[in-house]
Design an enzyme around this catalytic site. Structure first.
Site, PDB file in Angstrom:
ATOM      1  NE  ARG A 159       5.160 -10.596   1.782  1.00  0.00           N
ATOM      2  CZ  ARG A 159       5.858 -10.105   0.763  1.00  0.00           C
ATOM      3  NH1 ARG A 159       5.240  -9.385  -0.171  1.00  0.00           N
ATOM      4  NH2 ARG A 159       7.156 -10.304   0.671  1.00  0.00           N
ATOM      5  NE  ARG A 199      10.410  -1.337  -4.804  1.00  0.00           N
ATOM      6  CZ  ARG A 199       9.525  -0.618  -4.092  1.00  0.00           C
ATOM      7  NH1 ARG A 199       9.953   0.267  -3.203  1.00  0.00           N
ATOM      8  NH2 ARG A 199       8.232  -0.789  -4.247  1.00  0.00           N
ATOM      9  N   PRO A 201       0.829  -1.204   0.000  1.00  0.00           N
ATOM     10  CG  PRO A 201      -0.783  -1.581   1.631  1.00  0.00           C
ATOM     11  CD  PRO A 201       0.541  -2.088   1.134  1.00  0.00           C
ATOM     12  CD  GLU A 202       3.422   3.038  -4.190  1.00  0.00           C
ATOM     13  OE1 GLU A 202       3.365   4.219  -4.579  1.00  0.00           O
ATOM     14  OE2 GLU A 202       4.005   2.146  -4.826  1.00  0.00           O
ATOM     15  CE  LYS A 259       4.657   4.530   0.863  1.00  0.00           C
ATOM     16  NZ  LYS A 259       5.464   3.491   0.204  1.00  0.00           N
ATOM     17  CG  HIS A 274      -3.023 -14.218   7.401  1.00  0.00           C
ATOM     18  ND1 HIS A 274      -1.909 -14.856   7.919  1.00  0.00           N
ATOM     19  CD2 HIS A 274      -3.321 -14.843   6.231  1.00  0.00           C
ATOM     20  CE1 HIS A 274      -1.547 -15.821   7.080  1.00  0.00           C
ATOM     21  NE2 HIS A 274      -2.382 -15.838   6.064  1.00  0.00           N
ATOM     22  CE  LYS A 294      19.287  15.410  -1.804  1.00  0.00           C
ATOM     23  NZ  LYS A 294      20.339  14.908  -0.900  1.00  0.00           N
TER      24      LYS A 294
END
Length: 271
Positions: free
Chosen positions: A109, A260, A2-3, A57, A90, A151
């Site tokens: 998880r 990623r 989930p973002e 989050k 769960h 950067k």
């Protein structure tokens, strides 16, 4: 995972059932999450929920005694159910309310978290170093240009750095960079002000759209009433490596960046 939009959709779904209501019990069936659920989490019992907020989050359930901090991890979800709903596999934690509802935390998880804090938000180790919210007025092109100055890292890695801006995870970083026409490997400090203006606008637009549509449905996410999100139907690049670009028809490239999966169009997105 989930973002930000998925967490915000969850917040919007659970808040009306919690705010202004009193906690009857906290049932912990499995305390072995990412961090062990602390005994102090029981301090919420008997308290009235003053508000449900989101920071990055993290979901923050506020009471006068302190704040429960919830993170959904990789596969966690929160659902509001009638108190007598049978427990399923769960279902690790129930926050039982006196209004006959229960906030149930399910996490196959077990990378999620359920913590308790009596510290000010700015002093909590999980929250104190977070950057601005992407949908807030504090996130704008001038801020981003200053944050990226000098950067050499790839712009996508910086966009996903919570110290620079919170909550822009892999899905939405891919999508925002595509919409802004910026190559994900572009050196962050060399992206000019004009393109950063477009990028900040696209981040805000894409996240707002995702929230309105209930988040992105991938493997695990369902929102607070158990319904899936629908933003996956709108994705232009994420998860589409090797398919054709929706803008130019060129095959989309897929690479690993910061461990990623990163998908982009080498014609539409430039360094």
């Amino acid at each position: 995972m989930p973002e930000l939009p998925e967490v915000e959709v969850t917040r919007q779904g659970i808040a009306p059932h919690l705010e202004g209501n009193r906690v009857e019990a906290l049932i912990v069936r499995n305390a072995n999450l990412r961090w062990p659920v602390p005994e102090l989490a029981q301090n919420i019992v008997g308290q009235t929920i003053l508000g449900v907020r989101r920071r990055a989050k993290y979901l923050l359930i506020d009471t006068q005694a302190g704040t429960t901090i919830v993170h959904l991890g990789m596969s966690g979800s929160l659902r509001v159910l009638p108190k007598n709903t049978p427990v399923e596999k769960h279902d690790h934690i129930d926050l039982v309310m006196q209004n006959g509802r229960v906030l149930r935390f399910n996490d196959p998880r077990r990378f999620g978290a359920w913590l308790w804090s009596e510290l000010p938000e700015a002093a909590h180790p999980l929250l104190e170093k977070l950057g601005p919210e992407p949908l807030s007025a504090a996130f704008h092109a001038d801020y981003l240009q200053a944050a990226l100055k000098g950067k050499k890292k790839a712009i996508k890695l910086c966009l996903m750095d919570n110290a620079i801006v919170v909550g822009v995870g892999n899905i939405y970083a891919n999508e925002a960079l595509f919409a802004a026409g910026i190559h994900p490997e572009a050196e962050a400090g060399k992206v000019d002000a004009e393109r950063l203006t477009l990028l900040t606008a696209e981040v805000k637009t894409i996240l707002t759209q995702a929230i309105k549509q209930g988040g992105t449905t991938l493997k695990d996410f369902t929102n607070a009433d158990g319904k899936p999100g629908y933003f996956a139907q709108k994705l232009h690049v994420y998860g589409r490596g090797g398919e054709t670009c929706t803008e130019c028809g060129h095959l989309l490239s897929e690479i690993r960046l910061g461990q990623r999966t990163t998908v982009f169009c080498s014609l539409c997105q430039t360094k």
